[in-house]
Each structure stands twice: as structure tokens, then as C-alpha cells.
Design an enzyme around this catalytic site. Structure first.
Site, PDB file in Angstrom:
ATOM      1  N   LYS A 177      14.880 -46.632 -32.561  1.00  0.00           N
ATOM      2  CA  LYS A 177      14.875 -45.194 -31.662  1.00  0.00           C
ATOM      3  C   LYS A 177      15.107 -45.281 -30.001  1.00  0.00           C
ATOM      4  O   LYS A 177      15.851 -44.607 -29.475  1.00  0.00           O
ATOM      5  CB  LYS A 177      13.334 -44.916 -31.680  1.00  0.00           C
ATOM      6  CG  LYS A 177      13.043 -44.371 -33.246  1.00  0.00           C
ATOM      7  CD  LYS A 177      11.721 -43.458 -33.307  1.00  0.00           C
ATOM      8  CE  LYS A 177      10.526 -44.307 -32.839  1.00  0.00           C
ATOM      9  NZ  LYS A 177      10.151 -45.594 -33.552  1.00  0.00           N
TER      10      LYS A 177
ATOM     11  N   ARG B 156       1.304 -51.164 -37.402  1.00  0.00           N
ATOM     12  CA  ARG B 156       2.123 -50.146 -36.953  1.00  0.00           C
ATOM     13  C   ARG B 156       2.783 -49.495 -38.038  1.00  0.00           C
ATOM     14  O   ARG B 156       3.128 -48.117 -38.205  1.00  0.00           O
ATOM     15  CB  ARG B 156       3.140 -50.343 -35.596  1.00  0.00           C
ATOM     16  CG  ARG B 156       2.304 -50.449 -34.445  1.00  0.00           C
ATOM     17  CD  ARG B 156       3.055 -50.803 -33.439  1.00  0.00           C
ATOM     18  NE  ARG B 156       3.601 -52.184 -33.472  1.00  0.00           N
ATOM     19  CZ  ARG B 156       4.702 -52.567 -33.092  1.00  0.00           C
ATOM     20  NH1 ARG B 156       5.729 -51.971 -32.568  1.00  0.00           N
ATOM     21  NH2 ARG B 156       5.114 -54.081 -33.307  1.00  0.00           N
TER      22      ARG B 156
ATOM     23  N   ARG C 111       3.691 -38.370 -32.721  1.00  0.00           N
ATOM     24  CA  ARG C 111       3.315 -39.285 -33.884  1.00  0.00           C
ATOM     25  C   ARG C 111       2.087 -38.929 -34.843  1.00  0.00           C
ATOM     26  O   ARG C 111       1.837 -39.372 -35.556  1.00  0.00           O
ATOM     27  CB  ARG C 111       2.807 -40.400 -33.117  1.00  0.00           C
ATOM     28  CG  ARG C 111       3.943 -41.657 -33.028  1.00  0.00           C
ATOM     29  CD  ARG C 111       3.005 -42.880 -32.401  1.00  0.00           C
ATOM     30  NE  ARG C 111       3.861 -44.013 -32.574  1.00  0.00           N
ATOM     31  CZ  ARG C 111       4.897 -44.634 -31.807  1.00  0.00           C
ATOM     32  NH1 ARG C 111       5.202 -43.902 -30.898  1.00  0.00           N
ATOM     33  NH2 ARG C 111       5.103 -45.890 -31.911  1.00  0.00           N
TER      34      ARG C 111
ATOM     35  N   ARG D 154      12.551 -59.219 -32.595  1.00  0.00           N
ATOM     36  CA  ARG D 154      12.248 -58.779 -31.211  1.00  0.00           C
ATOM     37  C   ARG D 154      11.016 -59.487 -30.811  1.00  0.00           C
ATOM     38  O   ARG D 154      11.062 -59.778 -29.315  1.00  0.00           O
ATOM     39  CB  ARG D 154      11.807 -57.198 -31.241  1.00  0.00           C
ATOM     40  CG  ARG D 154      11.669 -56.542 -30.015  1.00  0.00           C
ATOM     41  CD  ARG D 154      11.401 -55.082 -29.881  1.00  0.00           C
ATOM     42  NE  ARG D 154      10.243 -54.553 -30.704  1.00  0.00           N
ATOM     43  CZ  ARG D 154       9.978 -53.434 -31.066  1.00  0.00           C
ATOM     44  NH1 ARG D 154      10.824 -52.177 -30.802  1.00  0.00           N
ATOM     45  NH2 ARG D 154       8.856 -52.918 -31.195  1.00  0.00           N
TER      46      ARG D 154
ATOM     47  N   ARG E 198       6.601 -58.553 -27.042  1.00  0.00           N
ATOM     48  CA  ARG E 198       5.640 -57.426 -26.893  1.00  0.00           C
ATOM     49  C   ARG E 198       4.502 -57.872 -27.571  1.00  0.00           C
ATOM     50  O   ARG E 198       4.260 -58.495 -28.415  1.00  0.00           O
ATOM     51  CB  ARG E 198       6.525 -56.188 -27.377  1.00  0.00           C
ATOM     52  CG  ARG E 198       7.003 -55.480 -26.665  1.00  0.00           C
ATOM     53  CD  ARG E 198       7.725 -54.149 -27.194  1.00  0.00           C
ATOM     54  NE  ARG E 198       6.890 -53.213 -27.993  1.00  0.00           N
ATOM     55  CZ  ARG E 198       7.111 -52.145 -28.491  1.00  0.00           C
ATOM     56  NH1 ARG E 198       8.310 -51.663 -28.399  1.00  0.00           N
ATOM     57  NH2 ARG E 198       6.185 -51.346 -29.224  1.00  0.00           N
TER      58      ARG E 198
HETATM   59  P1  AMP Z   1       6.510 -47.392 -29.151  1.00  0.00           P
HETATM   60  O1  AMP Z   1       7.020 -47.905 -28.223  1.00  0.00           O
HETATM   61  O2  AMP Z   1       6.766 -46.049 -29.472  1.00  0.00           O
HETATM   62  O3  AMP Z   1       6.388 -48.198 -30.551  1.00  0.00           O
HETATM   63  O4  AMP Z   1       4.943 -47.475 -29.072  1.00  0.00           O
HETATM   64  C1  AMP Z   1       4.048 -48.526 -28.769  1.00  0.00           C
HETATM   65  C2  AMP Z   1       2.647 -48.234 -28.754  1.00  0.00           C
HETATM   66  O5  AMP Z   1       2.328 -47.247 -27.885  1.00  0.00           O
HETATM   67  C3  AMP Z   1       2.184 -47.737 -30.201  1.00  0.00           C
HETATM   68  O6  AMP Z   1       1.962 -48.444 -31.039  1.00  0.00           O
HETATM   69  C4  AMP Z   1       0.931 -46.860 -29.602  1.00  0.00           C
HETATM   70  O7  AMP Z   1      -0.187 -47.771 -29.640  1.00  0.00           O
HETATM   71  C5  AMP Z   1       1.240 -46.107 -28.511  1.00  0.00           C
HETATM   72  N1  AMP Z   1       2.062 -44.957 -28.652  1.00  0.00           N
HETATM   73  C6  AMP Z   1       3.233 -44.680 -28.258  1.00  0.00           C
HETATM   74  N2  AMP Z   1       3.551 -43.137 -28.596  1.00  0.00           N
HETATM   75  C7  AMP Z   1       2.225 -42.555 -28.948  1.00  0.00           C
HETATM   76  C8  AMP Z   1       1.960 -41.599 -29.449  1.00  0.00           C
HETATM   77  N3  AMP Z   1       2.839 -40.405 -29.562  1.00  0.00           N
HETATM   78  N4  AMP Z   1       0.551 -41.168 -29.732  1.00  0.00           N
HETATM   79  C9  AMP Z   1      -0.252 -42.477 -29.806  1.00  0.00           C
HETATM   80  N5  AMP Z   1      -0.071 -43.588 -29.430  1.00  0.00           N
HETATM   81  C10 AMP Z   1       1.280 -43.974 -29.008  1.00  0.00           C
END
Ligand code: AMP
Length: 191
Positions: free
Chosen positions: A16, A147, A91, A130, A136
Site C-alpha cells: 500500500k 497485524r 482501519r 522487510r 521496523r
Molecule cells: P502501517 O504503517 O499502516 O502498517 O501501520 C503501522 C501501525 O501503526 C499499525 O500496526 C498500528 O499500530 C498503527 N496504525 C496505523 N494506522 C492506524 C489506524 N488507522 N488505526 C489504528 N492504528 C493505526
């Protein structure tokens, strides 16, 4: 017509972030990633960073209220006036409802929710790779498992949330970066 107010949906590791950047450049609208915003907040050790770090490290969702507040502030910035690509937000259904309210007030509702489809085995493989490259904090075996579970339980239902209003489309996310980008562009421009 080309949709410019977009939600990009898909499991962690679907690509994404990469695709949101490419599409943002193509459409001239910002890619807004809540995950990136949270990671920078943690790196800067800001107030929000301190509030969200534990959730990120565990692979759990940051509470809706805080997340919606961060997005509302970002969407109010002038560069998002013509459109936006939301990557990783909403989300949860409550987040999607809050987004609807926010955008309807401004008269610029979401036009399309695009699902980037990648099978579970492949995303695990990508996330492990990754982890070796980027390191990360949530790309651990536990973080990856959490996740993916959170995605299935809380986020995947959003495809129907938008689909029920005729606002959802799925794109095959398996393939090279430019191949997938071309599929996305096709879906977005013929919308
Ligand atoms: P991502 O980079 O989109 O994979 O997000 C990494 C982490 O950020 C996720 O595992 C959540 O802990 C937090 N996070 C990102 N976007 C959201 C969201 N819309 N709602 C809640 N937590 C989020």
C-alpha cells in the site's frame, strides 16, 4: 472520471505504501499514511509518539479517537483540498464512520475504496523480508501475526462497508511494482 479522494485498503505487506506514493504523484494529491505519521511521532518522541509507541510495537491498533484526530488535522491542510490517498486509514468501522462525517461536512466524500489483494502467505513472506531490510519494530514474528489477525477482524470488513454503497473495487496486488501501479491507475481513472 478520475477518483481523487481514495482509501487504499489491504493487508500489511500488500504494498500500500509504495503504491500510494506512486498514485499520489500521478494524481497530484498527497498520500497520507497514518502508520508513517505515527512512526515519525515516535521517532521525534512527541506527545503523540509517547501515546502510540506501545500499540505500534505490539502490532495493535492505536485507539480510534486519537487516530481520527490525527487524520482530521492532516486533511484540514491545504494540500489535501483537491484530494488525498489514505493509506492505512480507516482501519475500523468507527474510523470509517468518523471519516464519512468529517468529509461529508466538507462536501468531499470518499469516491473509491481500492483493495490491494495479496494472499496471506505472500504478505508474511514480504513482511519477513522487510524485517531484514528496514528493521521496523513491528515486523517481528509476533507483530506480523498480530497485524494480520487485526487486519482480518477489524479492517477487512471495510471492503463491504464501502462496497455496500458501490464505492469499492479490488485490484490484484501480486506482481511487479509498475505492473500493480498500472492496474491501480486503470481502476482509478475509469472510476
Ligand atoms: P502501517 O504503517 O499502516 O502498517 O501501520 C503501522 C501501525 O501503526 C499499525 O500496526 C498500528 O499500530 C498503527 N496504525 C496505523 N494506522 C492506524 C489506524 N488507522 N488505526 C489504528 N492504528 C493505526
Amino acid at each position: 472520471m478520475t477518483a481523487t479522494r481514495l482509501v487504499l485498503l489491504g493487508p500489511p505487506g500488500a504494498g500500500k505504501g509504495t503504491q500510494a506514493q506512486i498514485l499520489a504523484e500521478r494524481l497530484g494529491v498527497p498520500a497520507i499514511s497514518t502508520g508513517e505519521m505515527f512512526r515519525s511521532a515516535v521517532a521525534e518522541a512527541s506527545g503523540i509518539g509517547a501515546q502510540v509507541k506501545a500499540y505500534l510495537d505490539r502490532g495493535e491498533l492505536v485507539p480510534d479517537e486519537l487516530t481520527v484526530e490525527v487524520v482530521a488535522r492532516r486533511l484540514a491542510q491545504p494540500d489535501a483540498r483537491e484530494g488525498f490517498i489514505l493509506d492505512g486509514f480507516p482501519r475500523t468501522v468507527p474510523q470509517a464512520k468518523a471519516l464519512d462525517e468529517l468529509l461529508e461536512r466538507a462536501g468531499r466524500p470518499v469516491q473509491l475504496c481500492l483493495l490491494l489483494q495479496v494472499d496471506a502467505e505472500r504478505v508474511v513472506e514480504r513482511l519477513r523480508r522487510r524485517a531484514e531490510i528496514e528493521g521496523r519494530s513491528d515486523d517481528t514474528e509476533d507483530g506480523i501475526r498480530t497485524r494480520l489477525r487485526v487486519y482480518e477482524e477489524r479492517t477487512a470488513p471495510l471492503f463491504d462497508y464501502y462496497g455496500d454503497r458501490g464505492l469499492a473495487a479490488a485490484v490484484d496486488g501480486v506482481g511487479g511494482i509498475s505492473e500493480v501501479a498500472a492496474r491501480i491507475e486503470e481502476a482509478v481513472t475509469r472510476w
